[in-house]
Enzyme design. Structure first.
Site, PDB file in Angstrom:
ATOM      1  N   SER A   1       1.065  -0.900   0.101  1.00  0.00           N
ATOM      2  CA  SER A   1       0.333  -0.061   0.119  1.00  0.00           C
ATOM      3  C   SER A   1       1.060   1.394   0.323  1.00  0.00           C
ATOM      4  CB  SER A   1      -1.073   0.665   1.200  1.00  0.00           C
ATOM      5  OG  SER A   1      -1.713   1.009   1.447  1.00  0.00           O
TER       6      SER A   1
ATOM      7  N   TYR B   1      -1.844  -1.376  10.373  1.00  0.00           N
ATOM      8  CA  TYR B   1      -2.225  -1.693   9.256  1.00  0.00           C
ATOM      9  C   TYR B   1      -0.684  -0.611   8.303  1.00  0.00           C
ATOM     10  CZ  TYR B   1      -4.404  -1.591   4.233  1.00  0.00           C
ATOM     11  OH  TYR B   1      -4.194  -1.175   2.528  1.00  0.00           O
TER      12      TYR B   1
HETATM   13  P1  NAD Z   1     -11.310  -6.330   0.409  1.00  0.00           P
HETATM   14  O1  NAD Z   1     -12.035  -6.276   1.631  1.00  0.00           O
HETATM   15  O2  NAD Z   1     -12.563  -6.041  -0.846  1.00  0.00           O
HETATM   16  O3  NAD Z   1     -10.730  -7.769  -0.174  1.00  0.00           O
HETATM   17  C1  NAD Z   1     -10.098  -8.472   1.183  1.00  0.00           C
HETATM   18  C2  NAD Z   1     -10.092 -10.282   0.352  1.00  0.00           C
HETATM   19  O4  NAD Z   1      -9.000 -10.332   1.492  1.00  0.00           O
HETATM   20  C3  NAD Z   1     -11.246 -10.571   0.603  1.00  0.00           C
HETATM   21  O5  NAD Z   1     -11.329 -11.396  -0.515  1.00  0.00           O
HETATM   22  C4  NAD Z   1     -11.544 -11.805   1.950  1.00  0.00           C
HETATM   23  O6  NAD Z   1     -12.496 -12.722   1.835  1.00  0.00           O
HETATM   24  C5  NAD Z   1      -9.669 -12.020   2.118  1.00  0.00           C
HETATM   25  N1  NAD Z   1      -9.506 -12.069   3.632  1.00  0.00           N
HETATM   26  C6  NAD Z   1      -9.643 -11.150   4.212  1.00  0.00           C
HETATM   27  N2  NAD Z   1      -9.681 -11.606   5.624  1.00  0.00           N
HETATM   28  C7  NAD Z   1      -8.656 -13.229   5.356  1.00  0.00           C
HETATM   29  C8  NAD Z   1      -8.561 -14.284   5.848  1.00  0.00           C
HETATM   30  N3  NAD Z   1      -8.465 -14.118   7.326  1.00  0.00           N
HETATM   31  N4  NAD Z   1      -7.946 -15.127   5.573  1.00  0.00           N
HETATM   32  C9  NAD Z   1      -8.405 -15.326   4.282  1.00  0.00           C
HETATM   33  N5  NAD Z   1      -8.941 -14.292   3.069  1.00  0.00           N
HETATM   34  C10 NAD Z   1      -9.273 -12.987   4.035  1.00  0.00           C
HETATM   35  O7  NAD Z   1     -10.345  -5.494   0.024  1.00  0.00           O
HETATM   36  P2  NAD Z   1      -8.970  -4.959  -0.893  1.00  0.00           P
HETATM   37  O8  NAD Z   1      -9.316  -3.205  -0.863  1.00  0.00           O
HETATM   38  O9  NAD Z   1      -9.334  -5.842  -2.385  1.00  0.00           O
HETATM   39  O10 NAD Z   1      -7.593  -5.346  -0.302  1.00  0.00           O
HETATM   40  C11 NAD Z   1      -7.117  -6.190  -1.326  1.00  0.00           C
HETATM   41  C12 NAD Z   1      -5.406  -5.803  -1.026  1.00  0.00           C
HETATM   42  O11 NAD Z   1      -4.766  -4.265  -1.040  1.00  0.00           O
HETATM   43  C13 NAD Z   1      -5.559  -5.665   0.881  1.00  0.00           C
HETATM   44  O12 NAD Z   1      -3.772  -6.199   1.507  1.00  0.00           O
HETATM   45  C14 NAD Z   1      -5.844  -3.993   0.963  1.00  0.00           C
HETATM   46  O13 NAD Z   1      -4.901  -3.693   2.149  1.00  0.00           O
HETATM   47  C15 NAD Z   1      -4.434  -4.040  -0.017  1.00  0.00           C
HETATM   48  N6  NAD Z   1      -4.741  -2.373  -1.017  1.00  0.00           N
HETATM   49  C16 NAD Z   1      -6.002  -2.327  -1.128  1.00  0.00           C
HETATM   50  C17 NAD Z   1      -6.356  -0.729  -1.046  1.00  0.00           C
HETATM   51  C18 NAD Z   1      -7.576  -0.322  -1.466  1.00  0.00           C
HETATM   52  O14 NAD Z   1      -7.642   1.262  -1.848  1.00  0.00           O
HETATM   53  N7  NAD Z   1      -8.612  -1.024  -1.696  1.00  0.00           N
HETATM   54  C19 NAD Z   1      -5.272   0.252  -1.295  1.00  0.00           C
HETATM   55  C20 NAD Z   1      -3.790  -0.394  -1.155  1.00  0.00           C
HETATM   56  C21 NAD Z   1      -3.386  -1.557  -0.151  1.00  0.00           C
END
Ligand code: NAD
Length: 260
Positions: free
Chosen positions: A142, A155
């Site tokens: 991130s 985080y």
């Molecule tokens: P999201 O909530 O849409 O998806 C998260 C996924 O992780 C889901 O499939 C969920 O089931 C899975 N998950 C959560 N806990 C789990 C566990 N204990 N075991 C197995 N699976 C688990 O989130 P997202 O926004 O798609 O985020 C995905 C990644 O991208 C994360 O690591 C997040 O930190 C990172 N990220 C997101 C953003 C953003 O703006 N959305 C920005 C930077 C980084």
């Protein structure tokens, strides 16, 4: 380009992980899905990927907070597909509060899922990659792996740790045909961010649209959300021959967030 290669994408039942699974499958890569959802939704996702891209698709219910589950997920992929060539550590959760009010159990869960899970998965996948002299490890970090924001102690700590882990894995495996990268996105429109939009709207007594505009306005030069498919495309690029000399570095896709 990735025809016949085998990938694991953790947290691929939603958001960025789901888009990455589609992007890899579109290149001919077999995909092991992971994450939480109901059975019908997971079955539908498997079927869609199989039919759309004619690749093998399976699912692991591994909980990324449990080391034994993670080792089992890597074994499942090796047993079922024959290898783990591409490992995308994407599963992640969020919780916001000032440090002095941050619940210890939320800290532990975020460190476990957003950081330690990647260590466990990489450790289990590396022996096979080293034997075959090929591996592409992509950690979804991130901008919070590079800079901080208030109320995100766990985080930010986890994502900075993930960028550090990425560098060590890259250094140790430069001679093994294995690259390890950390993608550092700004705001991507996914359920994880939608919850923050709604929380902010409620806290500030404004509409969700206004809360979203404020979040973008505060942080990103390009006042639009990144699309999950753009992260999927970046993962495919990092698995390409063009990117074979890119390793151990944060790859930033943040609409200008960290330029300031
Ligand atoms: P999201 O909530 O849409 O998806 C998260 C996924 O992780 C889901 O499939 C969920 O089931 C899975 N998950 C959560 N806990 C789990 C566990 N204990 N075991 C197995 N699976 C688990 O989130 P997202 O926004 O798609 O985020 C995905 C990644 O991208 C994360 O690591 C997040 O930190 C990172 N990220 C997101 C953003 C953003 O703006 N959305 C920005 C930077 C980084």
């Amino acid at each position: 380009m990735l025809k016949g290669k085998n990938a694991i994408v953790t947290g691929s039942t939603s958001g960025i992980g789901l888009a990455i699974a589609h992007s890899l499958a579109a290149e001919g890569c077999n995909v092991l899905l992971n994450g939480f959802s109901d059975k019908a939704a997971i079955d539908a996702e498997i079927k869609e990927l199989q039919q759309k891209y004619s690749v093998q698709v399976d699912y692991s219910p591994a909980d990324m907070s449990k080391a034994a589950d993670i080792a089992g997920m890597i074994s499942q992929c090796e047993r079922q597909f024959g290898s783990v060539d591409v490992l995308v550590n994407n599963a992640g959760i969020q919780f916001t509060a000032p440090v002095d009010q941050f619940p210890a159990d939320k800290w532990d869960a975020i460190i476990a899922i957003n950081l330690s899970a990647s260590f466990h998965a990489i450790k289990a996948a590396l022996p096979g990659m080293q034997k075959r002299k090929y591996g592409r490890i992509v950690n979804i970090a991130s901008v919070h792996g590079l800079v901080a924001s208030v109320n995100k102690a766990a985080y930010v700590a986890a994502k900075h740790g993930l960028v550090g882990l990425t560098k060590v894995v890259a250094l140790e495996n430069g001679q093994n045909g294995i690259t390890c990268q950390a993608i550092c996105p700004g705001w991507v429109h996914t359920p994880l961010v939608q919850k923050q939009i709604e929380d902010n709207a409620k806290k500030e007594g404004i509409s969700p649209d206004d809360a979203a505009a404020k979040m973008l306005g505060d942080k990103m030069a390009i006042k639009r959300f990144i699309q999950p498919e753009q992260i999927g495309g970046l993962v495919v690029f990092l698995c390409s021959d063009t990117a074979s000399m890119m390793t151990g570095e944060p790859v930033i896709i943040d609409g200008g967030w960290t330029a300031e």
